[in-house]
Motif scaffolding. Sequence first.
Motif, mmCIF file in Angstrom:
data_model
loop_
_atom_site.group_PDB
_atom_site.id
_atom_site.type_symbol
_atom_site.label_atom_id
_atom_site.label_comp_id
_atom_site.label_asym_id
_atom_site.label_seq_id
_atom_site.Cartn_x
_atom_site.Cartn_y
_atom_site.Cartn_z
ATOM 1 N N ARG A 117 10.967 0.151 3.209
ATOM 2 C CA ARG A 117 10.629 -0.313 1.862
ATOM 3 C C ARG A 117 9.291 -1.041 1.884
ATOM 4 N NH1 ARG A 117 10.168 -4.498 -1.038
ATOM 5 N NH2 ARG A 117 10.863 -5.933 0.577
ATOM 6 N N ARG A 118 9.122 -1.906 2.867
ATOM 7 C CA ARG A 118 7.860 -2.648 2.992
ATOM 8 C C ARG A 118 6.686 -1.715 3.270
ATOM 9 N NH1 ARG A 118 9.666 -7.833 6.683
ATOM 10 N NH2 ARG A 118 11.234 -8.623 5.228
ATOM 11 N N ALA A 119 6.979 -0.571 3.894
ATOM 12 C CA ALA A 119 5.927 0.413 4.175
ATOM 13 C C ALA A 119 5.664 1.334 2.991
ATOM 14 C CB ALA A 119 6.303 1.234 5.407
ATOM 15 N N GLY A 120 6.430 1.157 1.896
ATOM 16 C CA GLY A 120 6.165 1.931 0.689
ATOM 17 C C GLY A 120 7.219 2.940 0.292
ATOM 18 N N GLU A 149 10.532 3.219 -1.250
ATOM 19 C CA GLU A 149 11.481 2.388 -2.005
ATOM 20 C C GLU A 149 12.945 2.744 -1.762
ATOM 21 O OE1 GLU A 149 10.979 -0.408 -3.711
ATOM 22 O OE2 GLU A 149 8.909 -0.252 -3.057
#
Length: 71
Positions: free
Chosen positions: A41-44, A46
């Motif tokens: 999620r932090r890497a994009g 979702e």
Amino acid sequence: MGTAPIIVHPPSPTGGRGVTVRQGGILGLAHSDQDVTEFLRRAGLEDAEPLLDDPRWVEWRGGRAHTYEAA
């Protein structure tokens, strides 16, 4: 080796699995599927949870998928 962009490495002797992205490097040390999905999620990504069982996206190396304890 596969071509999946996300790699979950073998469990470490102390537990946890390194998670890397082929083009982006180290995401972190996961102790659960929830950790992996949070890194993604932090890497994009979702909604990454459904991708964990898709070999086109995630390559589980050494040990069983979804297992984080040392052997």
